[in-house]
Each structure stands twice: as C-alpha cells, then as structure tokens.
Design a protein around this motif. Structure first.
Motif, short mmCIF file in Angstrom:
data_model
loop_
_atom_site.label_atom_id
_atom_site.label_comp_id
_atom_site.label_asym_id
_atom_site.label_seq_id
_atom_site.Cartn_x
_atom_site.Cartn_y
_atom_site.Cartn_z
N LEU A 71 0.84 -1.19 0.00
CA LEU A 71 0.00 0.00 0.00
C LEU A 71 0.88 1.24 0.00
O LEU A 71 1.88 1.30 0.73
CB LEU A 71 -0.90 0.05 1.24
N SER A 72 0.51 2.23 -0.79
CA SER A 72 1.15 3.53 -0.77
C SER A 72 0.12 4.55 -0.30
O SER A 72 -0.97 4.66 -0.89
CB SER A 72 1.65 3.90 -2.18
N LEU A 73 0.46 5.30 0.76
CA LEU A 73 -0.45 6.27 1.36
C LEU A 73 0.21 7.64 1.36
O LEU A 73 1.37 7.78 1.79
CB LEU A 73 -0.79 5.90 2.81
N ASP A 74 -0.51 8.65 0.90
CA ASP A 74 0.05 10.01 0.97
C ASP A 74 -1.08 11.02 1.09
O ASP A 74 -2.24 10.71 0.82
CB ASP A 74 0.92 10.31 -0.26
N ARG A 75 -0.71 12.22 1.52
CA ARG A 75 -1.65 13.35 1.60
C ARG A 75 -1.18 14.48 0.70
O ARG A 75 -1.31 15.65 1.05
CB ARG A 75 -1.78 13.82 3.06
N GLY A 76 -0.63 14.13 -0.43
CA GLY A 76 -0.09 15.12 -1.36
C GLY A 76 -1.18 15.81 -2.16
O GLY A 76 -2.36 15.80 -1.79
N PRO A 77 -0.82 16.37 -3.30
CA PRO A 77 -1.78 17.15 -4.10
C PRO A 77 -2.81 16.30 -4.83
O PRO A 77 -3.77 16.84 -5.39
CB PRO A 77 -0.88 17.88 -5.10
N GLY A 78 -2.64 14.99 -4.83
CA GLY A 78 -3.57 14.13 -5.56
C GLY A 78 -3.20 14.01 -7.02
O GLY A 78 -2.26 14.66 -7.51
N MET A 79 -3.93 13.16 -7.72
CA MET A 79 -3.61 12.93 -9.13
C MET A 79 -4.86 12.44 -9.86
O MET A 79 -5.83 12.00 -9.24
CB MET A 79 -2.51 11.88 -9.26
N ASP A 80 -4.80 12.52 -11.18
CA ASP A 80 -5.82 11.92 -12.04
C ASP A 80 -5.37 10.49 -12.29
O ASP A 80 -4.47 10.24 -13.09
CB ASP A 80 -5.92 12.71 -13.34
N VAL A 81 -5.96 9.53 -11.59
CA VAL A 81 -5.49 8.15 -11.65
C VAL A 81 -5.52 7.60 -13.07
O VAL A 81 -4.56 6.98 -13.54
CB VAL A 81 -6.30 7.25 -10.70
N ALA A 82 -6.62 7.83 -13.78
CA ALA A 82 -6.74 7.28 -15.14
C ALA A 82 -5.64 7.82 -16.05
O ALA A 82 -5.04 7.07 -16.83
CB ALA A 82 -8.12 7.61 -15.71
N ARG A 83 -5.36 9.12 -15.98
CA ARG A 83 -4.31 9.70 -16.83
C ARG A 83 -2.93 9.21 -16.41
O ARG A 83 -2.07 8.95 -17.26
CB ARG A 83 -4.37 11.22 -16.77
N CYS A 84 -2.69 9.09 -15.10
CA CYS A 84 -1.37 8.66 -14.63
C CYS A 84 -1.08 7.20 -14.98
O CYS A 84 0.08 6.80 -15.05
CB CYS A 84 -1.25 8.89 -13.13
N LEU A 85 -2.11 6.40 -15.17
CA LEU A 85 -1.90 5.01 -15.56
C LEU A 85 -1.51 4.87 -17.02
O LEU A 85 -1.01 3.83 -17.44
CB LEU A 85 -3.16 4.18 -15.27
N GLY A 86 -1.74 5.90 -17.80
CA GLY A 86 -1.37 5.86 -19.21
C GLY A 86 0.10 6.21 -19.39
O GLY A 86 0.58 7.22 -18.87
N ASP A 87 0.84 5.39 -20.09
CA ASP A 87 2.26 5.66 -20.32
C ASP A 87 2.44 6.99 -21.05
O ASP A 87 1.69 7.33 -21.97
CB ASP A 87 2.90 4.54 -21.14
N GLY A 88 3.45 7.74 -20.61
CA GLY A 88 3.77 9.00 -21.27
C GLY A 88 3.22 10.22 -20.57
O GLY A 88 3.62 11.34 -20.87
N TYR A 89 2.32 10.03 -19.58
CA TYR A 89 1.78 11.17 -18.84
C TYR A 89 2.61 11.39 -17.60
O TYR A 89 2.81 10.47 -16.80
CB TYR A 89 0.32 10.94 -18.46
N SER A 90 3.10 12.59 -17.39
CA SER A 90 3.93 12.89 -16.22
C SER A 90 3.73 14.33 -15.81
O SER A 90 3.59 15.21 -16.66
CB SER A 90 5.41 12.64 -16.53
N THR A 91 3.73 14.56 -14.49
CA THR A 91 3.68 15.93 -13.97
C THR A 91 5.03 16.35 -13.44
O THR A 91 5.17 17.44 -12.92
CB THR A 91 2.63 16.04 -12.84
N GLY A 92 6.03 15.47 -13.54
CA GLY A 92 7.33 15.77 -12.95
C GLY A 92 8.48 15.68 -13.92
O GLY A 92 9.63 15.58 -13.50
N GLY A 93 8.23 15.69 -15.22
CA GLY A 93 9.30 15.67 -16.18
C GLY A 93 9.95 14.33 -16.39
O GLY A 93 11.02 14.23 -16.99
N THR A 94 9.30 13.22 -15.93
CA THR A 94 9.84 11.88 -16.11
C THR A 94 9.20 11.24 -17.34
O THR A 94 8.38 11.85 -18.02
CB THR A 94 9.58 11.02 -14.87
N ALA A 95 9.57 9.97 -17.57
CA ALA A 95 9.03 9.28 -18.75
C ALA A 95 7.55 8.98 -18.62
O ALA A 95 6.88 8.65 -19.60
CB ALA A 95 9.81 7.99 -18.98
#
Length: 325
Positions: A71-95
C-alpha cells in the motif's frame, strides 16, 4: 492475517528499507526471481512517486496468504489516476511510465485519489486470494509504534452457507495483547457454535488464560439476509453507503475478563453499503462524506484511506472492509 509494517518515505534513501523488507518477505513466501523482481520494481516506483510528487508518505507491506500486499499512502496534491496510468503522462518531467508499470507488474492493482487529498494505491504481488464467494473482503492491521507484533487480529471462515468475520483487539499492545487476539482467532476458527454470540460465549472461559480482548463477530450471507453481529468491548461496526451511515453497537465487556450475557443483533444491509469493522486504534467519529467515489473502490483501498486519515497513531489499529455482491 499478519500485520502490515509501515515505512515512512520522505526522501529517496528511505525507499531502500522497504525494498529490503520486501525481499525478505519474498524469500519467506518462496517467490521466484522474476516475482521478487516485480515486487522490488513496484516498491521502487511507488516510493519514488511519494518523494517526487506527494512530498512524502508511507509504504505499507503485509502478507496475505502467499502474497505480499503493498500500500502507498500520501496526503499530497492528488492525481488523475486514469491519466497517470497511461504511459507518457507525467507531472514531474519523467518518462511517465511508473504507475502504469506497477499496474502491469502486480497481480492486482487499485488506486484512489482526490485533488488536494492525496492518494491510496494498492498492489498485490503473488498468490491467489482466498475465495469469499459473494463478498469482497480486505483489511489493514498496523502494530502500535515501536512494536513488531500487533495486539489486533482478524480472520474469516465459512460456515453453513455464511461468511463469518472476527476482529479481536487484545488489551494493550505488544506480545501479550497479540497472544490474547491470537487465541480468540484460533477459538473462532474451530468453534462449532451456530451464532456469533454463542461463539463468543464458548470462547470466554478459555480466554481467561490471557489478558482478554475486545472482540466482535459478524455473520454474513447473500442478500437479502441481514447482517448478524455480536461483540464485547469497543470494536466499532458501521454500514456505510452513499446515502446512509449506520453504527452497529456491541455490548460492554472484555472477552476472557468480564462479559454480560451476549446477544446477536440483526441489521438490514442496504444495497451498495459496505461493512466496516475497526479497533479503537481508529477514531470512532470518522466520515467518508468528503471522499466522493471512494465507496466504489476495492475494499483494500477503502481500508487504507480510513487508516491513513483516522489512525490515532498510539495503539494497534485495524480496519476491515466488506462489500456484499
């Protein structure tokens, strides 16, 4: 069900501790090299995400049968899970392949996030879940800070077409509390009693050899059958849906120390409602009203969300979530 161990991840160097612990679990469970490698990559990816995108959080590692549950637990800014599961989408300049890679590597994967409210991600590696026909069940158990064993425990068994669930909280925490809850669960597994109350009454005398435990037992069957519950002590039960939230009361007392005459109580189980049982390591007045969509998630994610936001942080803490199909 064995307790989870918690690994705080606030910088990249802390990911290695969780990865080393996972390697030991993989060896214990007999993972082959490929399976152990998938688990290690999953921890690295989720731990790195905590550092880069969530400004820290925690990884939880547990054993469920022959599998490792992460399990990964955080209280960060959150994310769009569906978009983050797609390869090539990044908010931090990674792959932008990390979260999608974890989903592909894991045997089971689920996640939930809300803007400004962080995320809970669950990934299971190895092993086939124990079947619970008609139900989805998951729980998260954490030892008190500084302890390696938990005084809480929970278990399942099938009997006469029903699924029985016990949650036990040994008094205090540490090894003696664990002995009490372990004995309660062992008695639960072999009891011939026909009802939750009778099962607990039968266990009471044997439990006198321990420091005692708060215990609740729920008997569940396919709809439209009601939920039947009996308990002694401060195990909290709730039936929660998008339109209702009903508390399920148990009786005062401590199994193995002093109990009143226990009684079964029957409760209508509304359509789409989930059952939540938890120990007093979780604050009792919690609400999921601000987490729209969470109730549609896998029980392991719901349990992780409740634990993340409502754990007292000074005692053993356990949350078990059940969905009836």
């Amino acid at each position: 069900m064995r307790p989870f161990q918690r690994y705080v991840v606030e910088d990249a160097s802390q990911v290695g501790e969780a990865r080393r612990a996972a390697r030991l679990l993989a060896e214990e469970l007999g993972f082959d090299e490929a399976a152990a490698g998938r688990l290690a990559i999953g921890i690295t990816e989720l731990g790195t995400n905590l550092v880069r995108h969530a400004c820290g959080g925690a990884l939880l590692l547990g054993v469920d049968g022959a599998a490792v549950q992460l399990l990964s637990l955080d209280r960060g800014p959150g994310m769009d899970v569906a978009r983050c599961l797609g390869d090539g989408y990044s908010t931090g300049g990674t792959a932008g392949t990390g979260l999608g890679a974890v989903k592909r590597l894991a045997d089971r994967f689920s996640a939930f996030s809300l803007p400004g409210c962080g995320a809970v991600i669950a990934a299971r590696f190895g092993g086939v879940p124990v079947p619970t026909p008609g139900f989805s069940v998951a729980g998260v158990c954490l030892p008190a800070p500084g302890e390696q064993v938990s005084g809480d425990g929970w278990g399942l068994r099938a009997q006469d077409g029903r699924l029985l669930l016990m949650l036990a909280d040994g008094l205090g925490h540490g090894p003696q509390a664990a002995e009490a809850s372990d004995l309660a669960l062992a008695l639960f597994q072999r009891s011939p009693a026909a009802s939750p109350a009778a099962l607990l009454e039968d266990a009471h005398a044997t439990m006198r050899s321990t420091r005692g435990a708060a215990v609740a037992v729920a008997a569940m069957a396919a709809a439209p059958a009601p939920l039947v519950l009996a308990g002694a002590g401060n195990i909290v039960g709730r039936l929660v849906s998008g339109i209702s939230d009903r508390s399920l009361l148990t009786q005062p007392g401590t199994l193995g120390v002093q109990i009143r005459r226990l009684q079964d109580s029957a409760h209508d189980w509304p359509e789409h409602a989930i059952l939540v049982l938890h120990s007093d390591g979780i604050v009792s007045r919690w609400s999921l009203a601000g987490a729209a969509g969470l109730l549609q998630c896998e029980p392991i994610v719901i349990a992780g969300w409740i634990l993340r936001d409502h754990c007292r942080g000074r005692d053993d803490a356990t949350v078990v979530v059940v969905r009836r199909h």
